[in-house]
Design an enzyme around this catalytic site. Structure first.
Site, PDB file in Angstrom:
ATOM      1  N   CYS A 140       0.827  -1.206   0.000  1.00 36.09           N
ATOM      2  CA  CYS A 140       0.000   0.000   0.000  1.00 36.09           C
ATOM      3  C   CYS A 140       0.862   1.258   0.000  1.00 36.09           C
ATOM      4  O   CYS A 140       0.519   2.264  -0.610  1.00 36.09           O
ATOM      5  CB  CYS A 140      -0.930  -0.011   1.216  1.00 36.09           C
ATOM      6  SG  CYS A 140      -1.865  -1.540   1.391  1.00 36.09           S
TER       7      CYS A 140
HETATM    8  C1  BEZ Z   1       0.768  -5.199   1.816  1.00 35.84           C
HETATM    9  O1  BEZ Z   1       0.087  -4.516   1.069  1.00 35.84           O
HETATM   10  O2  BEZ Z   1       1.982  -5.122   1.820  1.00 35.84           O
HETATM   11  C2  BEZ Z   1       0.084  -6.140   2.772  1.00 35.84           C
HETATM   12  C3  BEZ Z   1      -1.246  -6.444   2.589  1.00 35.84           C
HETATM   13  C4  BEZ Z   1      -1.864  -7.304   3.473  1.00 35.84           C
HETATM   14  C5  BEZ Z   1      -1.161  -7.846   4.525  1.00 35.84           C
HETATM   15  C6  BEZ Z   1       0.171  -7.534   4.696  1.00 35.84           C
HETATM   16  C7  BEZ Z   1       0.805  -6.673   3.830  1.00 35.84           C
END
Ligand code: BEZ
Length: 188
Positions: free
Chosen positions: A75
């Site tokens: 993200c």
């Molecule tokens: C990420 O976007 O890096 C992520 C998404 C869900 C769980 C852990 C990390």
């Protein structure tokens, strides 16, 4: 304990199970193109600043993208920066606002926005208790062990005059494909 008592307990369990089951299936109905955006209060910067989704996105074209969690690698390195970078392109295509939603508290969302330089481009909206996520049927329970609670599948949508015009949900809930700004920008 008497046999009658045990029977009563079993019936109560069955009734409760039925309730839970029907509630879960109703909640898990995924939103689809053509649906009105649910009316839910999100929070911007602090718990006192409500942004009602039905009111905020009632007119014009808006983008809302959802992420599993503030400050998580995918993200922070890809999803949010892409929308910040492409903001002018999206604006040029008639988009009135770009909004990032996550099941996080408003303080965390504010800090994440500051950290990423989102001001004036992407609004950081907290779906604090996951009500928006749940009404869209986009809950992501699979990350509970990593992030501590049910979060939001990674998605991007175009809302036009209060209705969902496009909805791209990552097939595995967390991938970085159809929900990215580059994908959505091409479809506008
Ligand atoms: C990420 O976007 O890096 C992520 C998404 C869900 C769980 C852990 C990390």
């Amino acid at each position: 304990m008497s046999v009658t008592c045990l029977r009563v307990r079993a019936v109560c369990r069955a009734v409760n199970y039925g309730r839970c089951f029907s509630r879960t299936s109703a909640v898990n109905m995924s939103a689809k193109v053509g649906d009105s955006l649910p009316s839910v209060d999100l929070f911007e910067n602090d718990p006192g600043t409500k942004v009602n989704t039905a009111e905020a996105f009632a007119s014009g074209k808006h983008i809302i993208f959802g992420v599993p969690g503030a400050f998580t690698p995918g993200c922070s390195k890809t999803h949010l920066p892409g929308y910040i970078e492409d903001f002018s392109k999206l604006e040029a295509k008639g988009v009135k606002s770009v909004n990032c939603v996550s099941v996080n508290d408003p303080f965390v969302m504010q800090a994440w926005g500051e950290n990423q330089g989102a001001a004036g481009k992407v609004r950081m909206l907290a779906d604090t208790c996951g009500a928006f996520t749940s009404q869209l049927g986009l809950d992501l329970p699979a990350v509970k062990d990593v992030l501590g609670n049910v979060r939001c599948k990674r998605f991007a949508m175009v809302v036009n005059d209060g209705k969902i015009e496009k909805l791209n949900v990552e097939p595995d809930g967390t991938g970085l494909t159809c929900s990215l700004s580059t994908s959505l920008c091409d479809e506008l």
